[in-house]
Structure formats: structure tokens, C-alpha cells
Motif scaffolding. Structure first.
Motif, PDB file in Angstrom:
ATOM      1  N   LYS A   1       0.859  -1.175   0.000  1.00  0.00           N
ATOM      2  CA  LYS A   1       0.000   0.000   0.000  1.00  0.00           C
ATOM      3  C   LYS A   1       0.898   1.228   0.000  1.00  0.00           C
ATOM      4  O   LYS A   1       2.026   1.192   0.501  1.00  0.00           O
TER       5      LYS A   1
ATOM      6  N   TYR B   1     -10.625  -0.955  -6.557  1.00  0.00           N
ATOM      7  CA  TYR B   1      -9.381  -1.730  -6.449  1.00  0.00           C
ATOM      8  C   TYR B   1      -8.851  -2.042  -7.849  1.00  0.00           C
ATOM      9  O   TYR B   1      -7.646  -1.921  -8.113  1.00  0.00           O
TER      10      TYR B   1
ATOM     11  N   ASP C   1      -7.173   1.990  -1.128  1.00  0.00           N
ATOM     12  CA  ASP C   1      -6.932   1.973  -2.574  1.00  0.00           C
ATOM     13  C   ASP C   1      -6.838   3.386  -3.128  1.00  0.00           C
ATOM     14  O   ASP C   1      -5.995   3.680  -3.981  1.00  0.00           O
TER      15      ASP C   1
ATOM     16  N   SER D   1      -7.017   0.732  -9.364  1.00  0.00           N
ATOM     17  CA  SER D   1      -5.670   0.903  -8.801  1.00  0.00           C
ATOM     18  C   SER D   1      -4.664  -0.060  -9.409  1.00  0.00           C
ATOM     19  O   SER D   1      -3.451   0.134  -9.283  1.00  0.00           O
TER      20      SER D   1
ATOM     21  N   SER E   1      -3.581   4.974  -2.177  1.00  0.00           N
ATOM     22  CA  SER E   1      -2.518   4.408  -3.016  1.00  0.00           C
ATOM     23  C   SER E   1      -2.504   5.077  -4.383  1.00  0.00           C
ATOM     24  O   SER E   1      -1.448   5.425  -4.919  1.00  0.00           O
ATOM     25  N   LEU E   2      -3.677   5.291  -4.955  1.00  0.00           N
ATOM     26  CA  LEU E   2      -3.776   5.971  -6.247  1.00  0.00           C
ATOM     27  C   LEU E   2      -3.269   7.409  -6.145  1.00  0.00           C
ATOM     28  O   LEU E   2      -2.536   7.878  -7.016  1.00  0.00           O
TER      29      LEU E   2
ATOM     30  N   LEU F   1      -2.760   4.231 -15.154  1.00  0.00           N
ATOM     31  CA  LEU F   1      -3.666   4.788 -14.168  1.00  0.00           C
ATOM     32  C   LEU F   1      -4.399   6.009 -14.717  1.00  0.00           C
ATOM     33  O   LEU F   1      -3.895   6.697 -15.602  1.00  0.00           O
TER      34      LEU F   1
END
Length: 205
Positions: free
Chosen positions: A58, A123, A154, A126, A157-158, A131
Motif C-alpha cells: 500500500k 481496487y 486503494d 488501482s 494508493s492511487l 492509471l
């Protein structure tokens, strides 16, 4: 389970990945490998490195130029290669794709199922090889970027990988969530329209 911290702040590609891979190789017991960097490209490359080693990972943006990528090492390899060229210095993975989310659930019928589907959808976003550049959250979708959302990890993280996370301020106020925003920043309808109009492609779940 201990934590190994790798400081790669100020380091340019491929040094963060090299340092992380060496630390991974040196681990003899299960633990958390935590890598600190100061740029989004490093986060993207470290995330790809973790995926290459099949490690749960993560990432999170802590500040303007402060990011951390955490990898859960349950079975230390001991003989992991020092470098993996396909994972080093990859170009920016963000494209001119906009994801527009207008509900906390996906589809119609069962809201319980829709909640599960939305979590799976975010998810999956991600994990895309390219992206999105921006993700927009409005109306009921505003709930997904706030405290208590099951998708926060998620989305964080993005964001750490450079994806712009924008939530409609009017929507936050309407739902009484103005103080609960936990990822990204507040935007307005004018900016949302601009993002949608300038996108090469828009995806709505």
C-alpha cells in the motif's frame, strides 16, 4: 513482525527500487518493508516492484513531497534479485483517463452487492497498467473519499502514485461530510466539467 525502513528521499530512479530490493533480500524474517520517497514516479515503480515479488503493498501520500510505500513480507525470499530492469524507471503510468463516480454503490438492485462491486471496481482501477489522471467523486460517490470508506486504502494508493482525487464540495456539504474528507481535495462543478471535457476517455462505474 518488525518494520524495516528504507529512506530513499531525494534519490532518483532507479535508486529507490534498488535500495528496496536489497532490503528485501536482506530480510530473514516476516515483516514490513517501508520505503520513504519524495516523488510519485518512485511510488509507481516501487508498487510495480512489490507486484513483481507478489507482495501485498500500500502507498500513501503524507505531504507535498512525502510518500511511503509499505510492503508486507510474509515469506522472505532471501535470494531476490538486486535489480529487475522491467520494473525500474518505468515512465509515468498516468494517462488522460478520467474516472467519474457518482454513487457509493455500483449498479442497481442490491445496495449490499453494489457496495461490494464498487469496492472491487476501485481496487481494479488501482491495478490498471495505465492509471487515470483524475478521479471525480460527486453526489453519493462523495462518501467514498471520506472517513469510514472501505476504499480509502486503494484511493490513497492511487493518490500517492499521482492520481488526482477530487470530491465535489457541494456534495460533501449536502451529506454533512465537509470535515470527513480523508483523501484528495475538494473541487467544484465547474472544475468537474472541465476535467470531463478535457479527458481522452471517461469511465463511469
Amino acid at each position: 513482525m518488525g518494520t524495516i525502513i528504507v529512506n530513499a528521499v531525494g534519490e532518483q530512479c532507479p535508486i529507490p527500487v534498488v535500495k528496496a530490493t536489497r532490503a528485501l533480500r536482506a530480510m530473514t524474517e516476516p515483516g514490513i518493508l517501508e520505503v520513504h520517497v519524495d516523488n510519485e514516479i518512485a511510488v509507481q515503480n516501487l508498487s510495480r516492484m512489490a507486484a513483481g515479488h507478489k507482495l501485498a503493498a500500500k502507498s500513501e501520500k503524507l505531504g507535498e513531497k512525502e510518500f511511503v510505500v509499505s510492503m508486507e513480507v510474509t515469506d522472505p525470499a532471501g535470494e531476490a534479485p538486486l535489480e529487475e530492469p522491467p520494473l525500474v524507471c518505468a515512465p509515468d503510468q498516468r494517462g488522460n483517463l478520467v474516472v467519474a463516480v457518482d454513487s457509493a454503490v455500483m449498479g442497481r438492485g442490491s445496495d449490499e452487492l453494489g457496495t461490494v462491486l464498487m469496492k472491487g471496481f476501485l481496487y481494479a482501477v488501482s491495478q490498471l497498467p495505465e492509471l487515470p489522471g483524475t478521479m471525480l467523486f460527486y453526489n453519493g460517490g462523495a462518501r467514498l473519499t471520506c472517513q469510514g470508506s472501505e476504499s480509502l486504502e486503494d484511493l490513497k494508493s492511487l493518490e500517492a502514485q499521482g492520481v488526482e482525487i477530487l470530491t465535489c464540495g457541494t456534495c460533501l456539504n449536502h451529506y454533512g461530510l465537509a470535515e470527513a474528507l480523508a483523501v484528495g481535495s475538494v473541487t467544484n462543478m465547474y472544475a468537474i466539467v472541465e476535467k470531463l471535457a478535457g479527458a481522452a476517455k471517461v469511465i463511469k462505474p
